[in-house]
Design an enzyme around this catalytic site. Structure first.
Site, PDB file in Angstrom:
ATOM      1  N   TYR A  64       0.834  -1.221   0.000  1.00  0.00           N
ATOM      2  CA  TYR A  64       0.000   0.000   0.000  1.00  0.00           C
ATOM      3  C   TYR A  64       0.865   1.265   0.000  1.00  0.00           C
ATOM      4  O   TYR A  64       0.359   2.361  -0.170  1.00  0.00           O
ATOM      5  CB  TYR A  64      -0.919   0.070   1.234  1.00  0.00           C
ATOM      6  CG  TYR A  64      -1.880  -1.060   1.445  1.00  0.00           C
ATOM      7  CD1 TYR A  64      -2.134  -2.017   0.457  1.00  0.00           C
ATOM      8  CD2 TYR A  64      -2.572  -1.192   2.643  1.00  0.00           C
ATOM      9  CE1 TYR A  64      -3.021  -3.059   0.687  1.00  0.00           C
ATOM     10  CE2 TYR A  64      -3.457  -2.226   2.866  1.00  0.00           C
ATOM     11  CZ  TYR A  64      -3.665  -3.173   1.891  1.00  0.00           C
ATOM     12  OH  TYR A  64      -4.540  -4.206   2.131  1.00  0.00           O
ATOM     13  N   HIS A 124       0.448 -11.742   2.150  1.00  0.00           N
ATOM     14  CA  HIS A 124      -0.672 -11.017   1.534  1.00  0.00           C
ATOM     15  C   HIS A 124      -1.512 -11.921   0.623  1.00  0.00           C
ATOM     16  O   HIS A 124      -2.730 -11.781   0.546  1.00  0.00           O
ATOM     17  CB  HIS A 124      -0.118  -9.836   0.728  1.00  0.00           C
ATOM     18  CG  HIS A 124      -1.060  -8.683   0.594  1.00  0.00           C
ATOM     19  ND1 HIS A 124      -0.656  -7.374   0.622  1.00  0.00           N
ATOM     20  CD2 HIS A 124      -2.405  -8.635   0.422  1.00  0.00           C
ATOM     21  CE1 HIS A 124      -1.699  -6.571   0.473  1.00  0.00           C
ATOM     22  NE2 HIS A 124      -2.782  -7.313   0.347  1.00  0.00           N
TER      23      HIS A 124
HETATM   24  N1  LIG Z   1      -5.669  -8.583   2.281  1.00  0.00           N
HETATM   25  C1  LIG Z   1      -6.121  -8.063   1.158  1.00  0.00           C
HETATM   26  O1  LIG Z   1      -5.915  -8.605   0.051  1.00  0.00           O
HETATM   27  C2  LIG Z   1      -6.931  -6.810   1.195  1.00  0.00           C
HETATM   28  C3  LIG Z   1      -7.576  -6.384   0.017  1.00  0.00           C
HETATM   29  C4  LIG Z   1      -8.337  -5.219   0.095  1.00  0.00           C
HETATM   30  C5  LIG Z   1      -8.465  -4.523   1.288  1.00  0.00           C
HETATM   31  N2  LIG Z   1      -7.801  -4.952   2.400  1.00  0.00           N
HETATM   32  C6  LIG Z   1      -7.870  -4.224   3.676  1.00  0.00           C
HETATM   33  O2  LIG Z   1      -9.236  -4.020   4.036  1.00  0.00           O
HETATM   34  C7  LIG Z   1      -9.502  -2.604   4.125  1.00  0.00           C
HETATM   35  C8  LIG Z   1     -10.919  -2.279   3.729  1.00  0.00           C
HETATM   36  O3  LIG Z   1     -11.217  -2.727   2.427  1.00  0.00           O
HETATM   37  P1  LIG Z   1     -11.466  -1.751   1.209  1.00  0.00           P
HETATM   38  O4  LIG Z   1     -10.684  -0.517   1.416  1.00  0.00           O
HETATM   39  O5  LIG Z   1     -11.233  -2.518  -0.041  1.00  0.00           O
HETATM   40  O6  LIG Z   1     -13.033  -1.465   1.221  1.00  0.00           O
HETATM   41  P2  LIG Z   1     -14.202  -1.081   2.256  1.00  0.00           P
HETATM   42  O7  LIG Z   1     -13.661  -0.742   3.581  1.00  0.00           O
HETATM   43  O8  LIG Z   1     -15.220  -2.154   2.127  1.00  0.00           O
HETATM   44  O9  LIG Z   1     -14.820   0.196   1.571  1.00  0.00           O
HETATM   45  C9  LIG Z   1     -14.124   1.394   1.440  1.00  0.00           C
HETATM   46  C10 LIG Z   1     -15.016   2.323   0.625  1.00  0.00           C
HETATM   47  O10 LIG Z   1     -16.207   2.619   1.366  1.00  0.00           O
HETATM   48  C11 LIG Z   1     -16.311   4.031   1.538  1.00  0.00           C
HETATM   49  N3  LIG Z   1     -16.848   4.245   2.888  1.00  0.00           N
HETATM   50  C12 LIG Z   1     -16.202   4.072   4.061  1.00  0.00           C
HETATM   51  N4  LIG Z   1     -17.026   4.310   5.099  1.00  0.00           N
HETATM   52  C13 LIG Z   1     -18.212   4.653   4.573  1.00  0.00           C
HETATM   53  C14 LIG Z   1     -19.457   5.016   5.135  1.00  0.00           C
HETATM   54  N5  LIG Z   1     -19.633   5.060   6.454  1.00  0.00           N
HETATM   55  N6  LIG Z   1     -20.474   5.321   4.291  1.00  0.00           N
HETATM   56  C15 LIG Z   1     -20.302   5.261   2.951  1.00  0.00           C
HETATM   57  N7  LIG Z   1     -19.152   4.915   2.357  1.00  0.00           N
HETATM   58  C16 LIG Z   1     -18.116   4.607   3.160  1.00  0.00           C
HETATM   59  C17 LIG Z   1     -14.926   4.570   1.360  1.00  0.00           C
HETATM   60  O11 LIG Z   1     -14.963   5.871   0.849  1.00  0.00           O
HETATM   61  P3  LIG Z   1     -14.126   7.099   1.512  1.00  0.00           P
HETATM   62  O12 LIG Z   1     -12.723   6.605   1.760  1.00  0.00           O
HETATM   63  O13 LIG Z   1     -14.199   8.140   0.461  1.00  0.00           O
HETATM   64  O14 LIG Z   1     -14.859   7.452   2.758  1.00  0.00           O
HETATM   65  C18 LIG Z   1     -14.362   3.625   0.300  1.00  0.00           C
HETATM   66  O15 LIG Z   1     -14.821   4.003  -0.981  1.00  0.00           O
HETATM   67  C19 LIG Z   1      -8.428  -1.994   3.218  1.00  0.00           C
HETATM   68  O16 LIG Z   1      -8.266  -0.610   3.441  1.00  0.00           O
HETATM   69  C20 LIG Z   1      -7.244  -2.836   3.567  1.00  0.00           C
HETATM   70  O17 LIG Z   1      -6.697  -2.423   4.802  1.00  0.00           O
HETATM   71  C21 LIG Z   1      -7.040  -6.095   2.365  1.00  0.00           C
END
Ligand SMILES: NC(=O)c1ccc[n+]([C@@H]2O[C@H](COP(=O)([O-])OP(=O)(O)OC[C@H]3O[C@@H](n4cnc5c(N)ncnc54)[C@H](OP(=O)(O)O)[C@@H]3O)[C@@H](O)[C@H]2O)c1
Length: 293
Positions: A64, A124
């Site tokens: 990241y 990962h």
């Molecule tokens: N191990 C892996 O392969 C892997 C893969 C993907 C992700 N991850 C981890 O999991 C974390 C979360 O997953 P993700 O980032 O893919 O997706 P997520 O948390 O499911 O969704 C993030 C999205 O939702 C929006 N959001 C956040 N809170 C909100 C709310 N209360 N109301 C409306 N929209 C909202 C955010 O927009 P804004 O930012 O504009 O608020 C962003 O567009 C990552 O940051 C990472 O740390 C791990």
């Protein structure tokens, strides 16, 4: 339909300060801030907001490219390092023992604010050959023995990868799988993997717990939004917690970071949990669990 995966009913009272005791002996906070795709310039403010709101768990990854601003922000905050659970991950392109050893060393050398240890280190993705994966694990076990990593885990492993790793551990390679991280939400329940973790005492973290904001208008959520006066994001996070998962919501917006932590004053009923058990397979991103090699 019945609630099969990780039944947690009745729920013990939870708060943002609640933790899970991992098989490593360490405590992991029940909600983490995800920082994927948070730009370097915004990361310090986002981490500061989260820590101020009471989060004590940050989910980063070397790929990241924001470990540095995260660790600087932790050090600059009023929260002692010892109270923050910081996760990072071995980049998917790095294979085998030597690269893993170098990568762990690099994280700690570049981030002295981490005080010489990573709370949770995850592979990962299960890319590469079985020997690559075995070497990666061996390097992680060594780093744990040296005090550089507190808890070990994997991300995006399929059941066949988990069985493979358990085979090596049982054969004497050492280490314990304390945590696994997967994309998990009502449209991707992964009961086979979650069941494996439940049997083996592996704590499950949920990435993309908000389905990347693609399902906020889904009718499955609408009734619950109305009944509880909560947002779709809060319903999704409550589902994740009641499944026994540790959700890792990401947001760059201060008010959403606080909203995503305000999920401890209501509880979904068993029937409501069942309505969210769609048994669908609808990932919103990559799915390395399907890797066959
Ligand atoms: N191990 C892996 O392969 C892997 C893969 C993907 C992700 N991850 C981890 O999991 C974390 C979360 O997953 P993700 O980032 O893919 O997706 P997520 O948390 O499911 O969704 C993030 C999205 O939702 C929006 N959001 C956040 N809170 C909100 C709310 N209360 N109301 C409306 N929209 C909202 C955010 O927009 P804004 O930012 O504009 O608020 C962003 O567009 C990552 O940051 C990472 O740390 C791990």
């Amino acid at each position: 339909m019945t609630s099969t995966a990780f039944p947690q009913y009745p729920m013990p009272p939870l708060s943002l300060a609640s933790t899970i005791r991992l098989s490593s002996g360490y405590l992991m906070p029940r909600i983490g801030l995800g920082v994927y795709q948070i730009p370097i310039a915004e990361c310090p403010r986002v981490v500061w907001t989260a820590l101020t709101a009471g989060y004590r768990h940050i989910d980063s990854a070397t790929s990241y490219r924001n470990e540095r601003p995260c660790s600087i922000a932790i050090a600059a905050s009023e929260t002692p390092r010892s109270e923050v659970f910081f996760t990072t991950k071995l980049p998917p392109k790095l294979r085998g023992y030597e690269k893993t050893k170098e990568s762990i060393h690099g994280v700690l050398a570049e981030n002295p604010e981490l005080d010489g240890y990573i709370d949770l280190y995850l592979i990962h993705a299960p890319y590469g050959t079985p020997e690559d994966r075995r070497g990666q694990w061996r390097a992680m076990v060594e780093a744990q023995k040296d005090g550089k990593i507190r808890s070990l885990g994997v991300s995006n492993y399929g059941v066949h990868h988990l069985d493979e790793l358990k085979g090596w551990i049982d054969a004497g390679d050492g280490g314990v799988i304390s945590v696994g991280q997967w994309e998990l939400h009502p449209w991707l329940g992964r009961k086979d993997i979650v069941g494996w973790c439940q049997r083996e005492g592996v704590a499950v973290q949920a990435w993309s717990p908000l389905v990347r904001a693609t399902r906020m208008e889904d009718p499955l959520l609408a009734l619950l939004v109305k009944k509880y006066g909560k947002t779709p994001a809060q319903i999704l996070l409550r589902w994740s917690l009641q499944m026994g998962f540790t959700p890792l919501p990401k947001s760059t917006h201060d008010e959403r970071i606080r909203e995503n932590a305000d999920v401890f004053d209501f509880e979904l009923t068993n029937e409501e949990m069942d309505t969210l058990d769609t048994e669908m397979y609808e990932p919103c991103s990559w799915d390395p669990t399907k890797e066959r090699i």
